[in-house]
Design a protein around this motif. Sequence first.
Motif, mmCIF file in Angstrom:
data_model
loop_
_atom_site.group_PDB
_atom_site.id
_atom_site.type_symbol
_atom_site.label_atom_id
_atom_site.label_comp_id
_atom_site.label_asym_id
_atom_site.label_seq_id
_atom_site.Cartn_x
_atom_site.Cartn_y
_atom_site.Cartn_z
ATOM 1 N N LEU A 28 -6.061 -7.953 -11.702
ATOM 2 C CA LEU A 28 -5.616 -9.337 -11.613
ATOM 3 C C LEU A 28 -4.710 -9.522 -10.402
ATOM 4 C CD1 LEU A 28 -4.799 -9.952 -15.388
ATOM 5 C CD2 LEU A 28 -7.000 -10.077 -14.193
ATOM 6 N N GLY A 29 -5.087 -10.473 -9.539
ATOM 7 C CA GLY A 29 -4.352 -10.688 -8.300
ATOM 8 C C GLY A 29 -4.827 -9.735 -7.224
ATOM 9 N N CYS A 30 -6.151 -9.592 -7.100
ATOM 10 C CA CYS A 30 -6.744 -8.583 -6.217
ATOM 11 C C CYS A 30 -6.599 -8.904 -4.737
ATOM 12 C CB CYS A 30 -8.220 -8.411 -6.558
ATOM 13 S SG CYS A 30 -9.232 -9.892 -6.242
ATOM 14 N N SER A 31 -6.503 -10.185 -4.379
ATOM 15 C CA SER A 31 -6.479 -10.641 -2.989
ATOM 16 C C SER A 31 -7.724 -10.138 -2.243
ATOM 17 C CB SER A 31 -5.190 -10.208 -2.302
ATOM 18 O OG SER A 31 -5.028 -10.896 -1.085
ATOM 19 N N THR A 32 -7.561 -9.742 -0.954
ATOM 20 C CA THR A 32 -8.733 -9.389 -0.154
ATOM 21 C C THR A 32 -8.655 -8.015 0.485
ATOM 22 O OG1 THR A 32 -7.745 -10.422 1.810
ATOM 23 C CG2 THR A 32 -9.158 -11.796 0.436
ATOM 24 N N GLY A 33 -7.466 -7.408 0.478
ATOM 25 C CA GLY A 33 -7.299 -6.154 1.196
ATOM 26 C C GLY A 33 -7.786 -4.937 0.446
ATOM 27 N N PRO A 34 -7.617 -3.759 1.049
ATOM 28 C CA PRO A 34 -8.111 -2.507 0.460
ATOM 29 C C PRO A 34 -7.282 -2.001 -0.704
ATOM 30 C CG PRO A 34 -6.914 -2.057 2.482
ATOM 31 C CD PRO A 34 -7.007 -3.555 2.383
ATOM 32 N N ASN A 35 -6.080 -2.560 -0.921
ATOM 33 C CA ASN A 35 -5.203 -2.040 -1.978
ATOM 34 C C ASN A 35 -5.860 -2.083 -3.350
ATOM 35 O OD1 ASN A 35 -3.353 -1.775 0.041
ATOM 36 N ND2 ASN A 35 -2.060 -3.464 -0.592
ATOM 37 N N ARG B 154 0.828 -1.207 0.000
ATOM 38 C CA ARG B 154 0.000 0.000 0.000
ATOM 39 C C ARG B 154 0.865 1.261 0.000
ATOM 40 N NH1 ARG B 154 -3.628 -0.272 4.896
ATOM 41 N NH2 ARG B 154 -3.700 -2.386 4.049
ATOM 42 N N LEU B 155 1.997 1.214 0.697
ATOM 43 C CA LEU B 155 2.863 2.379 0.772
ATOM 44 C C LEU B 155 3.537 2.671 -0.564
ATOM 45 C CD1 LEU B 155 4.592 1.797 4.237
ATOM 46 C CD2 LEU B 155 2.847 3.499 3.681
ATOM 47 N N LEU B 156 3.838 1.613 -1.319
ATOM 48 C CA LEU B 156 4.549 1.798 -2.574
ATOM 49 C C LEU B 156 3.627 2.070 -3.754
ATOM 50 C CD1 LEU B 156 7.310 -0.947 -2.373
ATOM 51 C CD2 LEU B 156 7.497 1.477 -1.833
ATOM 52 N N LYS B 157 2.390 1.591 -3.697
ATOM 53 C CA LYS B 157 1.529 1.643 -4.875
ATOM 54 C C LYS B 157 0.890 2.989 -5.176
ATOM 55 C CE LYS B 157 -1.576 -1.471 -4.942
ATOM 56 N NZ LYS B 157 -2.517 -2.561 -5.162
ATOM 57 N N PRO B 158 0.198 3.630 -4.222
ATOM 58 C CA PRO B 158 -0.718 4.718 -4.585
ATOM 59 C C PRO B 158 -0.134 5.840 -5.422
ATOM 60 C CG PRO B 158 -1.061 4.059 -2.324
ATOM 61 C CD PRO B 158 0.156 3.347 -2.786
ATOM 62 N N GLU B 159 0.883 6.562 -4.904
ATOM 63 C CA GLU B 159 1.327 7.766 -5.591
ATOM 64 C C GLU B 159 2.062 7.469 -6.900
ATOM 65 O OE1 GLU B 159 0.302 10.717 -4.914
ATOM 66 O OE2 GLU B 159 -0.828 9.843 -3.274
ATOM 67 N N ALA B 160 3.069 6.579 -6.820
ATOM 68 C CA ALA B 160 3.841 6.259 -8.029
ATOM 69 C C ALA B 160 2.956 5.618 -9.084
ATOM 70 C CB ALA B 160 5.003 5.332 -7.669
ATOM 71 N N ALA B 161 2.120 4.680 -8.656
ATOM 72 C CA ALA B 161 1.240 3.987 -9.606
ATOM 73 C C ALA B 161 0.202 4.947 -10.176
ATOM 74 C CB ALA B 161 0.554 2.816 -8.918
ATOM 75 N N LYS B 162 -0.361 5.787 -9.344
ATOM 76 C CA LYS B 162 -1.386 6.720 -9.804
ATOM 77 C C LYS B 162 -0.831 7.658 -10.872
ATOM 78 C CE LYS B 162 -4.820 10.021 -8.130
ATOM 79 N NZ LYS B 162 -5.418 10.670 -6.939
#
Length: 256
Positions: A68-75, A32-40
């Motif tokens: 794809l590969g959503c799992s269960t969390g909020p990410n 979650r820490l790595l995904k939001p800003e850079a990915a957005k």
Amino acid sequence: MEDKKTYASPESYAMNGGKGPYSYAQNSIYQRLLKPEAAKEKINKAIADHFDIKTLSASLNLVYVADLGCSTGPNTFISVQNIIEAIKLQYISKGVHTEIPEFMVFFNDHVSNDFNTLFKSFPPNKQYIAAGVPGSFHGRLFPKESLHFIHSSFALQWLSKAPIEVMDEGSPAWNKGRIFYTNAQKEVVEAYATQFAKDIDSFLFARAQELVVGGLLALFIPAIPDVMSNSDTFIGTELDLLGSCLMDMAKVVSLQ
């Protein structure tokens, strides 16, 4: 003769379900820490540069998105919201905000994934219709030319299966029961690299058939520079320690 399509179901090892202390939902802060800003930022740019709404808006009433590969969390919800907001922004910036389509989002993971927890965790104000699609993303999941945007983050590094050679005591690539290839001989590393190449090839071949013409594919995969050794990375050290603990536990059980 009828051409029968088959959609294989490989081995299924999903993340821990539920919302307990050992669940993926409670232990996915690193992603979650790595995904939001850079990915957005990258998703916004890809959609701004390549999502041609002028061509699509006349006939596009529903945008199909897959994680794809959503799992269960909020990410997964954060990623999907970023994609939808970026596409809507395109319509607004082009002056066709009255033609913004509806969104259908497919959440995919292994058949053993805890989809119940996923569905119970949907944001109350979600702006899309949702559906779960169980199955391995290393094969076909959707009809041909049916998806406008495919997203996968922190998932493709997982192999579809362990290489047979690393479990064969008679093979030069035998990994001596270890769960990772840190500090392993080159044959072990090559066996894992070969399996990864096969998996990526299968993944991309399937997605090439499922994307519409002009569709977008966004992949975020953790990696290390070629100049670094796996033993120099945090994840390599961490998995070595975990593997050592598992082997000690197995020895204790065998002695009982």
